[in-house]
Scaffold this active site. Structure first.
Site, PDB file in Angstrom:
ATOM      1  N   LYS A   1       0.808  -1.242   0.000  1.00 50.62           N
ATOM      2  CA  LYS A   1       0.000   0.000   0.000  1.00 50.62           C
ATOM      3  C   LYS A   1       0.830   1.275   0.000  1.00 50.62           C
ATOM      4  O   LYS A   1       0.365   2.336   0.401  1.00 50.62           O
ATOM      5  CB  LYS A   1      -0.994   0.027   1.189  1.00 50.62           C
ATOM      6  CG  LYS A   1      -1.918  -1.152   1.213  1.00 50.62           C
ATOM      7  CD  LYS A   1      -2.755  -1.200  -0.024  1.00 50.62           C
ATOM      8  CE  LYS A   1      -2.653  -2.505  -0.744  1.00 50.62           C
ATOM      9  NZ  LYS A   1      -3.203  -2.491  -2.093  1.00 50.62           N
TER      10      LYS A   1
ATOM     11  N   TRP B   1       1.613   1.747  -8.808  1.00 56.12           N
ATOM     12  CA  TRP B   1       2.029   2.948  -9.544  1.00 56.12           C
ATOM     13  C   TRP B   1       3.506   2.841  -9.937  1.00 56.12           C
ATOM     14  O   TRP B   1       3.885   3.098 -11.085  1.00 56.12           O
ATOM     15  CB  TRP B   1       1.787   4.175  -8.665  1.00 56.12           C
ATOM     16  CG  TRP B   1       1.920   5.499  -9.332  1.00 56.12           C
ATOM     17  CD1 TRP B   1       1.889   5.755 -10.678  1.00 56.12           C
ATOM     18  CD2 TRP B   1       2.098   6.766  -8.679  1.00 56.12           C
ATOM     19  NE1 TRP B   1       2.032   7.103 -10.900  1.00 56.12           N
ATOM     20  CE2 TRP B   1       2.163   7.737  -9.693  1.00 56.12           C
ATOM     21  CE3 TRP B   1       2.190   7.154  -7.348  1.00 56.12           C
ATOM     22  CZ2 TRP B   1       2.326   9.093  -9.402  1.00 56.12           C
ATOM     23  CZ3 TRP B   1       2.353   8.507  -7.063  1.00 56.12           C
ATOM     24  CH2 TRP B   1       2.415   9.460  -8.088  1.00 56.12           C
TER      25      TRP B   1
ATOM     26  N   HIS C   1       8.008  -7.477  -1.555  1.00 59.14           N
ATOM     27  CA  HIS C   1       7.652  -6.766  -0.321  1.00 59.14           C
ATOM     28  C   HIS C   1       8.637  -7.141   0.793  1.00 59.14           C
ATOM     29  O   HIS C   1       8.604  -6.562   1.875  1.00 59.14           O
ATOM     30  CB  HIS C   1       6.249  -7.156   0.156  1.00 59.14           C
ATOM     31  CG  HIS C   1       5.127  -6.503  -0.621  1.00 59.14           C
ATOM     32  ND1 HIS C   1       5.152  -5.205  -1.051  1.00 59.14           N
ATOM     33  CD2 HIS C   1       3.915  -7.002  -1.026  1.00 59.14           C
ATOM     34  CE1 HIS C   1       4.020  -4.920  -1.679  1.00 59.14           C
ATOM     35  NE2 HIS C   1       3.261  -5.987  -1.677  1.00 59.14           N
TER      36      HIS C   1
ATOM     37  N   ARG D   1       5.924   5.232   1.983  1.00 60.59           N
ATOM     38  CA  ARG D   1       4.770   6.137   2.089  1.00 60.59           C
ATOM     39  C   ARG D   1       4.497   6.418   3.552  1.00 60.59           C
ATOM     40  O   ARG D   1       4.786   5.561   4.413  1.00 60.59           O
ATOM     41  CB  ARG D   1       3.553   5.439   1.446  1.00 60.59           C
ATOM     42  CG  ARG D   1       2.340   6.324   1.324  1.00 60.59           C
ATOM     43  CD  ARG D   1       1.163   5.564   0.732  1.00 60.59           C
ATOM     44  NE  ARG D   1       0.073   6.469   0.415  1.00 60.59           N
ATOM     45  CZ  ARG D   1      -1.127   6.081   0.010  1.00 60.59           C
ATOM     46  NH1 ARG D   1      -1.398   4.786  -0.147  1.00 60.59           N
ATOM     47  NH2 ARG D   1      -2.061   6.966  -0.241  1.00 60.59           N
TER      48      ARG D   1
ATOM     49  N   TYR E   1       6.390   8.182  -1.842  1.00 58.38           N
ATOM     50  CA  TYR E   1       5.127   8.342  -2.555  1.00 58.38           C
ATOM     51  C   TYR E   1       4.756   9.819  -2.623  1.00 58.38           C
ATOM     52  O   TYR E   1       4.322  10.322  -3.662  1.00 58.38           O
ATOM     53  CB  TYR E   1       4.056   7.540  -1.810  1.00 58.38           C
ATOM     54  CG  TYR E   1       2.674   7.568  -2.423  1.00 58.38           C
ATOM     55  CD1 TYR E   1       2.305   6.649  -3.401  1.00 58.38           C
ATOM     56  CD2 TYR E   1       1.718   8.501  -2.000  1.00 58.38           C
ATOM     57  CE1 TYR E   1       1.029   6.661  -3.946  1.00 58.38           C
ATOM     58  CE2 TYR E   1       0.446   8.518  -2.542  1.00 58.38           C
ATOM     59  CZ  TYR E   1       0.105   7.593  -3.510  1.00 58.38           C
ATOM     60  OH  TYR E   1      -1.170   7.613  -4.042  1.00 58.38           O
TER      61      TYR E   1
ATOM     62  N   ARG F   1      -7.619   3.191  -5.477  1.00 58.69           N
ATOM     63  CA  ARG F   1      -8.673   3.758  -4.618  1.00 58.69           C
ATOM     64  C   ARG F   1      -8.640   5.265  -4.784  1.00 58.69           C
ATOM     65  O   ARG F   1      -9.147   5.786  -5.771  1.00 58.69           O
ATOM     66  CB  ARG F   1      -8.451   3.298  -3.163  1.00 58.69           C
ATOM     67  CG  ARG F   1      -9.673   3.489  -2.260  1.00 58.69           C
ATOM     68  CD  ARG F   1      -9.393   2.974  -0.859  1.00 58.69           C
ATOM     69  NE  ARG F   1      -8.341   3.713  -0.189  1.00 58.69           N
ATOM     70  CZ  ARG F   1      -8.514   4.751   0.633  1.00 58.69           C
ATOM     71  NH1 ARG F   1      -9.724   5.141   0.916  1.00 58.69           N
ATOM     72  NH2 ARG F   1      -7.489   5.368   1.195  1.00 58.69           N
TER      73      ARG F   1
HETATM   74  P1  A3P Z   1      -5.094   4.565  -1.405  1.00 59.63           P
HETATM   75  O1  A3P Z   1      -5.741   3.346  -0.859  1.00 59.63           O
HETATM   76  O2  A3P Z   1      -4.635   5.517  -0.349  1.00 59.63           O
HETATM   77  O3  A3P Z   1      -5.918   5.250  -2.431  1.00 59.63           O
HETATM   78  P2  A3P Z   1      -0.112  -0.581  -3.594  1.00 59.63           P
HETATM   79  O4  A3P Z   1      -0.037  -0.469  -5.070  1.00 59.63           O
HETATM   80  O5  A3P Z   1       1.231  -0.628  -2.925  1.00 59.63           O
HETATM   81  O6  A3P Z   1      -1.008  -1.698  -3.188  1.00 59.63           O
HETATM   82  O7  A3P Z   1      -0.725   0.778  -3.048  1.00 59.63           O
HETATM   83  C1  A3P Z   1      -2.062   1.110  -3.325  1.00 59.63           C
HETATM   84  C2  A3P Z   1      -2.225   2.581  -3.084  1.00 59.63           C
HETATM   85  O8  A3P Z   1      -1.646   3.304  -4.198  1.00 59.63           O
HETATM   86  C3  A3P Z   1      -3.692   2.984  -3.039  1.00 59.63           C
HETATM   87  O9  A3P Z   1      -3.753   4.114  -2.166  1.00 59.63           O
HETATM   88  C4  A3P Z   1      -3.947   3.346  -4.486  1.00 59.63           C
HETATM   89  O10 A3P Z   1      -5.078   4.142  -4.675  1.00 59.63           O
HETATM   90  C5  A3P Z   1      -2.660   4.080  -4.834  1.00 59.63           C
HETATM   91  N1  A3P Z   1      -2.417   4.103  -6.285  1.00 59.63           N
HETATM   92  C6  A3P Z   1      -2.623   3.109  -7.184  1.00 59.63           C
HETATM   93  N2  A3P Z   1      -2.338   3.528  -8.407  1.00 59.63           N
HETATM   94  C7  A3P Z   1      -1.933   4.815  -8.310  1.00 59.63           C
HETATM   95  C8  A3P Z   1      -1.519   5.804  -9.260  1.00 59.63           C
HETATM   96  N3  A3P Z   1      -1.469   5.534 -10.569  1.00 59.63           N
HETATM   97  N4  A3P Z   1      -1.190   7.017  -8.798  1.00 59.63           N
HETATM   98  C9  A3P Z   1      -1.233   7.314  -7.476  1.00 59.63           C
HETATM   99  N5  A3P Z   1      -1.629   6.424  -6.535  1.00 59.63           N
HETATM  100  C10 A3P Z   1      -1.975   5.191  -6.937  1.00 59.63           C
END
Ligand code: A3P
Length: 347
Positions: free
Chosen positions: A71, A76, A140, A162, A228, A297
């Site tokens: 997370k 991204w 991870h 993050r 992040y 999200r």
């Molecule tokens: P939130 O739940 O705060 O919205 P991971 O990829 O490590 O599982 O992390 C997921 C988090 O990254 C989520 O945060 C998600 O919305 C956010 N995320 C996914 N794609 C993204 C993007 N293209 N740009 C910015 N944040 C992104």
């Protein structure tokens, strides 16, 4: 290759036996518990694959390993690095770009997921061997649980961290979204206590960050430590620094054509969320599969403010600050300072 040499088939059962002998947290942040190994907590189903990966994965000098706590923006980062590294074959502005047809998790697999696959027809060692260089792979696992070959090969490691408060909120939403039918989530307050005690997937979060931080300071040519919040603040500048770090800097001509901006636009939340594979697809293994949509999200900095009181937030901030004391790493964010802070790695 004989059965078991690459951490699969017969060889895998020894990791399962070891995993099942390790201390358990009984409760996790969602609906499933963790196992503890060498000071870090692992989701139970990933313990054996993580051990197999550590023993069997052979890094190539050209590999790019993306390392994150869950997370922290892994999805991204996967998209951004894939688009940068493969831009010679796939122009980021191309409407047929692989990222517009497949999930970033398919294009950049998690190593532990590959070692979780027990199919004798597709052993992880063989799959990895067949991947063309440069391979972009994700983990991870904490730095000290990576195979020795990652350090020895001199391959590039990109760590993305993050704000733990936002990562916690994101994790709770995610775990709720993917929980097995009929299972119950650990109540919020208990989950927060666990997180503050260091019990979280691949946590303690502060030790995870500190290990990669230390390595990035010791070997800045091979390990880069990103945040992040800085990616959000200056995605184009971050992508340009990433390309340079990965040994494929954008040329003046590419910059003039707006290729870095195109890579950022391709990987933006809105664009990624609109891709069919990310809306309705799943990825994972025979035993676990994940809805790709659960990885997108809000993507905001400071979403914790909608979910935590200032007192609760201060408790976590205080613990993290205390645990990081002396490491040289501070999570304080100074807006507008991303580019200055990236290079030195010091904050
Ligand atoms: P939130 O739940 O705060 O919205 P991971 O990829 O490590 O599982 O992390 C997921 C988090 O990254 C989520 O945060 C998600 O919305 C956010 N995320 C996914 N794609 C993204 C993007 N293209 N740009 C910015 N944040 C992104």
């Amino acid at each position: 290759m004989v059965a078991g040499e690459d951490g699969c088939a017969d060889g895998f059962s020894k990791y399962e036996a070891l995993a099942s002998s390790l201390p358990t947290s009984r409760q996790g942040l969602g609906s499933l518990p963790y196992r503890k190994h060498d000071g870090f907590w692992y989701p139970e189903h990933l313990m054996a694959p993580a051990l197999a990966m550590r023993d069997a994965f052979a890094a190539r000098p050209t590999d790019v390993i993306l390392a994150t706590m869950p997370k922290s923006g892994t999805t991204w980062l996967k998209a951004l690095v894939y688009s940068v590294v493969h831009r010679g074959r796939h122009a980021p502005a191309d409407e047929r770009h692989p990222l517009l047809a497949s999930s970033p998790h398919e294009l950049v697999p998690f190593l532990h997921s590959l070692y979780e696959s027990r199919s004798p027809s597709a052993p992880p060692g063989q799959l990895l061997e067949e991947m063309p260089s440069p391979r972009v792979l994700a983990v991870h696992s904490p730095f000290t649980a990576l195979p020795a070959s990652v350090r020895e090969s001199g391959c590039r490691v990109v760590y993305l961290c993050r704000d733990p408060k936002d990562a916690f909120v994101s994790l709770r939403h995610y775990l709720d979204e993917i929980k097995p039918e009929g299972s119950a989530m650990t109540p919020s307050a208990e989950a927060f206590d666990l997180f503050c005690d260091g019990v979280s997937p691949f946590g303690p979060v502060w030790d995870h960050m500190a290990e990669y931080w230390k390595e990035s300071v010791a070997r800045p040519g091979e390990v880069i430590f990103l945040r992040y919040e800085h990616l959000k603040e200056d995605a184009v500048g971050s992508v340009m620094r990433l390309a340079k770090f990965l040994g494929c800097p954008f040329t003046g001509e590419e910059v003039a054509r707006g290729v870095p901006e195109a890579a950022v636009a391709l990987c933006s939340m809105d664009r990624m969320r609109s891709v069919e594979a990310n809306r309705s697809g799943v990825h994972g293994t025979a035993s676990w599969s994940f809805k790709n949509s659960a990885f997108f999200r809000k993507g905001e900095v400071g979403d914790w403010k909608s979910h935590m009181t200032p007192e609760v937030a201060q408790r976590l901030d205080g613990i993290v600050e205390e645990k990081l004391r002396g490491s040289g790493l501070s999570l304080a964010i100074h807006r507008g300072s991303a580019s200055r802070r990236f290079g030195s790695g010091l904050s």
